[in-house]
Design an enzyme around this catalytic site. Structure first.
Site, PDB file in Angstrom:
ATOM      1  N   HIS A   5     -12.603 -15.514 -10.073  1.00  9.24           N
ATOM      2  CA  HIS A   5     -11.479 -16.211 -10.703  1.00  9.24           C
ATOM      3  C   HIS A   5     -11.947 -17.470 -11.453  1.00  9.24           C
ATOM      4  CE1 HIS A   5      -7.131 -17.420 -10.768  1.00  9.24           C
ATOM      5  NE2 HIS A   5      -7.681 -18.617 -10.895  1.00  9.24           N
ATOM      6  N   GLU A   6     -12.667 -18.322 -10.757  1.00 11.90           N
ATOM      7  CA  GLU A   6     -13.071 -19.592 -11.374  1.00 11.90           C
ATOM      8  C   GLU A   6     -14.072 -19.372 -12.514  1.00 11.90           C
ATOM      9  OE1 GLU A   6     -11.268 -22.015 -10.891  1.00 11.90           O
ATOM     10  OE2 GLU A   6     -10.306 -21.362  -9.040  1.00 11.90           O
ATOM     11  N   HIS A  43     -12.125 -18.669 -15.608  1.00 13.47           N
ATOM     12  CA  HIS A  43     -11.676 -19.899 -16.292  1.00 13.47           C
ATOM     13  C   HIS A  43     -12.828 -20.507 -17.091  1.00 13.47           C
ATOM     14  CE1 HIS A  43      -7.712 -20.367 -14.650  1.00 13.47           C
ATOM     15  NE2 HIS A  43      -8.118 -20.396 -13.393  1.00 13.47           N
ATOM     16  N   HIS A  89     -13.687 -18.493 -20.209  1.00 14.52           N
ATOM     17  CA  HIS A  89     -12.634 -18.633 -21.220  1.00 14.52           C
ATOM     18  C   HIS A  89     -12.871 -19.932 -22.013  1.00 14.52           C
ATOM     19  CE1 HIS A  89      -7.988 -18.411 -22.093  1.00 14.52           C
ATOM     20  NE2 HIS A  89      -8.706 -18.386 -23.183  1.00 14.52           N
TER      21      HIS A  89
HETATM   22 ZN   LIG Z   1      -6.753 -20.329 -11.771  1.00 16.78          ZN
END
Ligand SMILES: [Zn+2]
Length: 590
Positions: free
Chosen positions: A381-382, A385, A388
């Site tokens: 997940h991190e 980020h 992105h």
């Molecule tokens: Zn998040």
């Protein structure tokens, strides 16, 4: 664990942002002095050359402020018990406030310009990087009031924003923490402890936590209802004054997302509720006996944790994200090897996980890795980020690199979905497989279904108030209870306390915020499927049109360009069918 006892390679190296604390000090005094440069532009924004100069200057100084701020806060998050870090963060806060004050005239002055002048800027090539900002100013202009009215609203701003603060004081400061007995342990019922207690395998503990916790809200329910209903009233009045049709349309307009997206979400999820009911019934049958609202978070498959240490977890994440291509993996390995990831829990370190960084020097990730399966998902997940931001930063100028909240959770969740699908495909152990499927189902339940239910509630209360009805405790609780029944169906006992759940949701003080979690998951599931099944073309769309897009245009259009139309029912069907399939598969495993 003490921070100094952790190997360096598992701690951030922040020297890429600032060589040393002395450099930070030097940078601070330089930046503070630079604020004076803004003054000469005040009142002169009808001059195109000057405006362009000002916009460029703002971007330049904003980047310096960002470096100072991020560096100080990353240090403080790594060890908040070090008072010198806390003081750096406070000083960074003051510098940021100084920057905001020095530039606060820009948006109002741009807004005050005539459409002709603004359009002249938009068609001027030199303003190409500012096009979306200028277009947004024109679009929202009709909702700006006269100077005097804006002045009055601005002066009252602090007071009007007070409801959230009042709720936070009730909920955090004045909230008592009764002690609950869990087996031989006595546990203080804080908000954090509550969510852990609901995962206890002992139903008596879950029930006790639930009834005690809700009693605390019931005891304060009139105060909270008054606080919340006044916050809705305030929001409705301001939206009316600004000429919006409703609070919902104001929120969608501010986010620059068509209201059809919101409507499509509600409609699609509503159509699919029978499948959620089926999941709730399955949960009931698996746990045996009656299912209560406090049984919704207990893991269906206890103890099937993967138990991976950090290095192994990271390797699994790499394998899972391989469909994103070698270049993506190479960047992840580089983050790992250049100490961009702060891995382990230590004294004074902030809890949870996040990704953050600067335009010039890239992203940093904070983890608090233990060995749970959830921690593996957190890595994916991190990193989502972080990547992105990396791709947007590289492809866009500073002004357009930042992306909006509407798209912010998409890349991270796409990675989680890819990881889940990978793990399901390689896992032979049936218990682990069941664990993964129920993990996935709960992701849908909490992110897609639950947040959509919250949104329906928000729409009801705002609409009701707008029509002139008083929002009483009874009215709001009745509606909430009705929605709870509609969403979770007959498989669960709708304990009477649940009607007060609305009273404990802090997000409700940011009206129409939570639906973005739901659309984010829908978008992510669709992207993940496109990446896995759509070949190179779909993957390139994801990179070029989404990851690299930053904030160049409306978030709805960015997602649309990348192949997902959130105004159509397609993505919702893809995501909801995926939920259905996961449930069928879980049922098949018995
Ligand atoms: Zn998040």
């Amino acid at each position: 664990m003490k921070r100094e006892n952790i190997e360096d390679k598992y701690k951030w190296d922040l020297t890429s942002i600032m060589e040393s604390r002395q450099d930070w000090e030097k940078e601070c005094s330089k930046v503070k002095k630079s604020f004076a440069q803004f003054e000469k532009y005040r009142g002169r924004l009808d001059d195109l050359d000057l405006t362009l100069e000002l916009l460029k200057l703002t971007d330049l100084i904003s980047q310096d402020v960002e470096e100072i701020y991020v560096y100080a806060y990353l240090l403080m998050y790594s060890d908040g018990s070090d008072s010198s870090y806390v003081s750096l963060a406070q000083r960074a806060e003051a510098i940021t406030a100084g920057f905001n004050a020095a530039t606060s005239f820009i948006t109002p002055e741009l807004t005050a310009l005539s459409d002709d002048v603004l359009n002249e800027m938009i068609s001027d090539e030199r303003f190409a990087n500012y096009r979306y900002t200028l277009e947004s100013i024109i679009k929202e202009k009709k909702h700006i009031l006269s100077d005097k009215e804006e002045f009055i609203l601005a002066r009252l701003g602090e007071v009007l924003g007070g409801f959230k603060d009042i709720f936070s004081k009730i909920d955090n400061v004045d909230f008592p923490h009764p002690v609950i007995k869990a087996g031989k342990k006595k546990i203080e019922l804080t908000h954090g402890a509550y969510s852990k207690l609901l995962q206890s395998s002992d139903v008596k503990v879950r029930r006790k936590a639930f009834t005690t916790y809700y009693k605390l809200y019931e005891d304060r329910i009139n105060t909270i209802a008054s606080c919340y209903s006044n916050s809705i009233k305030k929001r409705n009045i301001i939206c009316e004054l600004r000429g919006y049709k409703s609070a919902l349309s104001a929120s969608m307009s501010n986010e620059d997302v068509p209201v059809e997206v919101y409507d499509k979400l509600i409609e699609s999820v509503d159509n699919y509720l029978p499948k959620l009911h089926e999941y709730v019934e399955y949960r009931r049958d698996q746990l045996g006996g009656e299912l209560h609202m406090y049984d919704m978070y207990v893991p269906l498959v206890p103890g099937a944790e993967l138990g991976l240490d950090y290095e192994d977890a990271f390797k699994i994440v790499l394998k899972a994200l391989a469909p994103l291509g070698n270049e993506y993996l190479y960047r992840l390995i580089k983050m790992h090897d250049t100490r961009r990831i702060d891995v382990y829990e230590s004294d004074g370190k902030r809890s949870g996980a996040f990704s953050w960084g600067t335009y010039k020097h890239g992203s940093f990730v904070m983890l608090n890795h233990s060995k749970t399966t959830h921690d593996v998902f957190t890595i994916a997940h991190e990193l989502g980020h972080a990547m992105h931001s990396e791709y947007s930063n590289e492809a866009q100028v500073y002004h357009n690199a930042g992306y909006s909240i509407f798209v912010a959770e998409v890349a991270s969740t796409t990675n989680e979905v890819l990881l889940l699908k990978y793990l399901l495909s390689v896992t032979r152990d049936e218990d682990v497989k069941k664990f993964l499927l129920s993990y996935y189902l709960d992701m849908f339940r909490t992110t897609l279904f639950r947040q959509t239910m919250f949104s329906e509630f928000e729409e009801y209360v705002h609409g009701r108030q707008q029509k002139g009805y008083a929002l009483t405790v009874d009215d709001m609780s009745k509606e909430y209870f009705k929605l709870n029944k509609k969403y979770y169906g007959k498989g669960v006992v709708h304990d009477k306390q649940i009607k007060y759940e609305w009273a404990r949701i802090p997000h409700f003080y940011n009206a129409f915020y939570v639906y973005k979690y739901a659309t984010g998951l829908v978008t992510a599931v669709t992207f993940a499927n496109n990446i896995l099944n759509g070949g190179d073309h779909q993957r390139e769309l994801y990179f070029d049109k989404f990851l690299r897009a930053g904030g160049t245009k409306s978030p709805y259009e960015i997602i649309l360009d990348a192949g997902v139309d959130l105004c159509s029912e397609n993505p919702y069907n893809i995501a909801l069918k995926e939920f259905g399939r996961a449930l069928d598969e879980l049922k098949k495993l018995g």
